[in-house]
Design an enzyme around this catalytic site. Structure first.
Site, PDB file in Angstrom:
ATOM      1  N   TYR A  40       0.844  -1.184   0.000  1.00  0.00           N
ATOM      2  CA  TYR A  40       0.000   0.000   0.000  1.00  0.00           C
ATOM      3  C   TYR A  40       0.889   1.247   0.000  1.00  0.00           C
ATOM      4  CZ  TYR A  40      -3.640   3.332   0.898  1.00  0.00           C
ATOM      5  OH  TYR A  40      -4.506   4.385   0.768  1.00  0.00           O
ATOM      6  N   GLN A  75     -10.681   0.516   1.412  1.00  0.00           N
ATOM      7  CA  GLN A  75     -11.183  -0.293   0.297  1.00  0.00           C
ATOM      8  C   GLN A  75     -10.047  -1.009  -0.438  1.00  0.00           C
ATOM      9  OE1 GLN A  75     -11.590   2.946   0.774  1.00  0.00           O
ATOM     10  NE2 GLN A  75     -11.243   4.158  -1.072  1.00  0.00           N
ATOM     11  N   ASN A 126      -3.138   6.052   6.379  1.00  0.00           N
ATOM     12  CA  ASN A 126      -3.824   6.804   7.428  1.00  0.00           C
ATOM     13  C   ASN A 126      -4.543   5.852   8.393  1.00  0.00           C
ATOM     14  OD1 ASN A 126      -6.143   5.951   6.161  1.00  0.00           O
ATOM     15  ND2 ASN A 126      -6.529   7.911   5.128  1.00  0.00           N
ATOM     16  N   SER A 128       5.944   8.980  13.435  1.00  0.00           N
ATOM     17  CA  SER A 128       7.389   8.817  13.498  1.00  0.00           C
ATOM     18  C   SER A 128       7.974   9.328  14.824  1.00  0.00           C
ATOM     19  CB  SER A 128       8.031   9.568  12.334  1.00  0.00           C
ATOM     20  OG  SER A 128       9.368   9.160  12.193  1.00  0.00           O
ATOM     21  N   GLN A 155      12.549  14.662  12.496  1.00  0.00           N
ATOM     22  CA  GLN A 155      11.400  13.779  12.713  1.00  0.00           C
ATOM     23  C   GLN A 155      10.149  14.565  13.091  1.00  0.00           C
ATOM     24  OE1 GLN A 155      11.454  10.511  11.711  1.00  0.00           O
ATOM     25  NE2 GLN A 155      13.341  11.444  10.981  1.00  0.00           N
ATOM     26  N   HIS A 158       7.535  15.472  10.445  1.00  0.00           N
ATOM     27  CA  HIS A 158       6.696  14.482   9.742  1.00  0.00           C
ATOM     28  C   HIS A 158       5.210  14.784   9.905  1.00  0.00           C
ATOM     29  CE1 HIS A 158       8.938  11.479   7.627  1.00  0.00           C
ATOM     30  NE2 HIS A 158       9.815  11.357   8.602  1.00  0.00           N
ATOM     31  N   GLU A 217      11.388   4.502  17.650  1.00  0.00           N
ATOM     32  CA  GLU A 217      11.576   4.034  16.272  1.00  0.00           C
ATOM     33  C   GLU A 217      13.027   4.270  15.813  1.00  0.00           C
ATOM     34  OE1 GLU A 217       9.525   6.488  13.501  1.00  0.00           O
ATOM     35  OE2 GLU A 217       9.541   4.991  11.900  1.00  0.00           O
ATOM     36  N   HIS A 218      13.478   5.513  15.935  1.00  0.00           N
ATOM     37  CA  HIS A 218      14.859   5.857  15.580  1.00  0.00           C
ATOM     38  C   HIS A 218      15.599   6.293  16.825  1.00  0.00           C
ATOM     39  CE1 HIS A 218      12.418   7.133  12.001  1.00  0.00           C
ATOM     40  NE2 HIS A 218      13.306   6.385  11.386  1.00  0.00           N
ATOM     41  N   ASP A 253      16.774   7.128   6.306  1.00  0.00           N
ATOM     42  CA  ASP A 253      15.484   7.231   5.613  1.00  0.00           C
ATOM     43  C   ASP A 253      15.627   6.984   4.129  1.00  0.00           C
ATOM     44  OD1 ASP A 253      13.997   7.803   7.792  1.00  0.00           O
ATOM     45  OD2 ASP A 253      14.063   9.990   7.553  1.00  0.00           O
ATOM     46  N   GLU A 269      -1.734 -37.837  27.262  1.00  0.00           N
ATOM     47  CA  GLU A 269      -2.606 -36.721  26.871  1.00  0.00           C
ATOM     48  C   GLU A 269      -3.974 -37.225  26.409  1.00  0.00           C
ATOM     49  OE1 GLU A 269      -0.543 -34.068  24.166  1.00  0.00           O
ATOM     50  OE2 GLU A 269       0.829 -33.376  25.731  1.00  0.00           O
ATOM     51  N   HIS A 273      -3.564 -40.632  18.244  1.00  0.00           N
ATOM     52  CA  HIS A 273      -2.162 -40.270  18.038  1.00  0.00           C
ATOM     53  C   HIS A 273      -1.278 -41.487  18.356  1.00  0.00           C
ATOM     54  CE1 HIS A 273      -3.560 -36.130  17.933  1.00  0.00           C
ATOM     55  NE2 HIS A 273      -2.343 -35.673  17.756  1.00  0.00           N
TER      56      HIS A 273
END
Lengths: 437, 437
Positions: free
Chosen positions: A129, A191, A214, A237, A259, A262, A327-328, A361, A415, A420
């Site tokens: 995506y 969608q 998003n 971020s 950052q 962003h 994250e960073h 990046d 068991e 088995h």
């Protein structure tokens, strides 16, 4: 940007504040997303076309939803030649890093006739995506497609919402083509995730969906998880700079802002043992704010989720950094490599004063799709690992099974799984009967 | 058990029928599970104790919720010595297999001063859920704990519902202790998942939750995914036997039944190129049904989700097997290793007539926690991989960054991320200014 003395309490408060940004707290959109997914599952293309008209204000049809070779050629003509060159240079580095992540099938065997192993197979179909809108990130296209390609995924399907002119942004298309997307479709939002998860007449069902988006896209990915696989759910971020008195405040401030720009939910945190550095970084930030184009976003992000934390010593600073699990993470201290060894939780670690985060990046090679919102405690960067899976391999000869068959039978019976036990017993029933007194 | 001629259509119908068993189709319990999770998150221990009273009919308190060393000792006394010996033998094999899955941190470097790498770190806290009830599966305890232990997870927390006597089954406790659980708590259901995900006064928050459970447990795990990590969502057990005329119908039938006995939702499928084998397997199944103790479960499972599929040739059989992507797959054909090479999708592959599936459940070493319900197309067996995460490492020297800094700046500016560009530019601003004409 708040300056706070680091304590267990302040770390806890900061963590709580940062977690407010988690997609787990956006339940109110879940019903809308569930509706879209159910509709796409049931009505397929018809639902896709209708949502695209509603949300993207574009009419797509079965004839126009797939990006054509001619459209891709057009994109190449529209993109600046020097940007294309930079994209190609970056691709060399990104491919080279990800090639080192490849894993081999392996086996072990014994002369008694046992073979155990693990067979590595790439996923067959992957959906990538790519968000649309004003912000266009060809680097993100590269980072999502390359690891799938290096893993050996034979079918890479990309979806991205069309602009109001019904076209996909040229740099997105060029990056997709360079990285190796096999099919590209003009559809976005929840969608698109529904189409990739369930398949429609135009868009094939995939095994895994990756890529940022998003809140609707994030919730849709979470909803289809299990039916298909997904990458980790990305939040806003983050950067955490761990610095001592040796750090250059001019650089540290610039990196924090890289950052913060962003979005308003992004987080920039400095943890330092030096009060002087803290003060100088604050001053530098004020200086940069006067000249940077995304000032409004940066100011809101710093106000909501920006912190300068003063630690008593480096060990305390590292403990807090491990709790925050950014994250960073940049390490700008004396003996930065030793500090790195103590870092347990961070998506990517940048060492030393010339390893500025934007290097990662775009260019260095490691993936920029990284765990956010504290998930670096258990998730990793997007990698070749995400696009392979492993099947266990078991072979036992008759004599090898015979040696241990009674143990297995006993375990199964304990068991109460008698069928088995039976499946092992039938293979030796004649001789086991003879053995009985 | 239905015998069906294999076609694209029949494969599609079978897949649809099998997918009915997916936990994704149990939305009606989602609200109840969400309530339990919200309650545990808000009220902590109080909610835990109250649910345990309601669902398990047992009063637990902050003093009794954690299993004590004395209770574990008691369990050792209650468990049959020979079962303990078998558990220990199995553990040796399970550990040895999982040790081969360990991954190393790595790096590459250049003389110009760049270092790129990947740092592997075990998760810090892992929660292992073990179901209670009548069926007790010590093997499952081993399979969930060992990979975490081998990965180096320092805190392994187990939860399992208490029996009506307020105690945990002795074989479960012994298996947990042998495998290396650090803490064991008497709580089950969605409330246990909530406790592990959010933490309570008695039970520490973990980073990842693994282990099988009923539909409430599965939905709870799905709901907390993202806040913590989880293993894949397990569905009912499955076996697919791929066999030709060389297979022994007595063995094949026994192996099919070994999975059918798990529960009424389990699926047993034979795909064969031999009509004769198909008929003989059917006869053998009838024979076994007369003697096996779990006949009722087996009959329902075979009726609902059991199939004998007749294929034109082995390639067609393999294609269908790849579409079905079974949890367990046995290959009982001529040239079984060659057939294995064509198998893309299966959780575990058992090769040859002495590699009966229960060998893998208990003893051989590979993990028996495997992807079900077609998810072998994108998920793998539980492994050491599930208990580690990777941080990217980036180091660039001044001269290495200088060499490429203009490329990064151009890429960032093309994405309109000027603060990104700035963070690179500030490091070279003096000399870049000098260069200007």
């Amino acid at each position: 940007m708040r300056t706070v003395r680091l304590t267990k309490e302040s770390t806890k408060d900061i963590l709580e504040n940062l977690l407010k940004r988690s997609p787990n707290n956006y339940g109110k959109f879940e019903a809308a997303v569930a509706d879209i997914l159910a509709n796409v599952k049931e009505k397929g293309d018809e639902a896709l076309f209708s949502y695209t008209k509603e949300f993207d204000k574009v009419e797509v049809t079965a004839d126009t939803i797939r990006v054509t070779e001619a459209e891709i050629q057009e994109a190449y003509e529209a993109v600046d030649a020097s940007l294309l060159e930079v994209i190609r240079k970056a691709l060399v580095n990104i491919r080279s890093y990800h090639e080192k992540q490849r894993q081999n099938s392996w086996f072990t065997s014994t002369e008694n006739g046992t073979m155990l192993g693990q067979k590595v197979t790439p996923l067959n179909r992957v959906g990538v995506y790519v968000p649309g809108g004003k912000a266009v990130y060809p680097s993100s296209v590269l980072m999502n497609i390359v690891p799938a390609k290096v893993a050996g995924v034979p079918h890479i399907v990309m979806t991205t919402p069309p602009g109001k002119d019904g076209k996909v942004n040229p740099s997105t298309l060029v990056a997709a083509k360079e990285a190796g997307a096999d099919e590209i479709y003009k559809v976005g939002g929840a969608q698109a995730i529904g189409a990739l998860a369930y398949g429609t007449a135009s868009i094939p069902k995939v095994d895994k969906i990756v890529g940022p988006g998003n809140i609707f896209v994030a919730l849709a990915k979470k909803a289809v998880y299990g039916h298909v696989s997904i990458d980790s759910i990305a939040g806003p971020s983050e950067i955490l700079v761990l610095a001592d008195e040796t750090a250059n405040p001019h650089y540290v401030a610039a990196d924090l802002l890289s950052q913060a720009e962003h979005d308003e939910m992004a987080s920039a945190i400095l943890i330092t043992t030096s009060t002087e550095l803290a003060q100088n970084v604050e001053k530098e930030i004020d200086g940069y704010l006067k000249v940077l184009s995304r000032r409004e976003i940066i100011e809101k992000s710093l106000e909501n989720f920006g912190y300068i934390l003063i630690a008593e010593d480096m060990d305390e600073a590292i403990d807090a950094a491990n709790e925050i699990a950014s994250e960073h993470m940049e390490i700008v201290t004396k003996n930065a490599f030793e500090v790195m060894m103590k870092v347990r939780n961070a998506g990517a670690i940048f060492i030393g004063e010339y390893s500025s985060e934007p290097l990662g990046d775009y260019f260095a090679g490691p993936n920029h799709v990284l765990p956010t919102n504290g998930t670096a405690k258990f998730f990793s960067a997007l990698s070749v690992d995400d696009f392979i899976k492993k099947s266990s391999i078991v072979y036992y000869s008759r004599s090898a099974l015979k040696e241990i068959h009674k143990d297995i039978i006993q375990f199964a019976i304990s068991e109460q799984l008698t069928a088995h036990a039976n499946s092992i017993a039938v293979r030796f029933e004649d001789e086991d009967k003879k053995e009985e007194p």
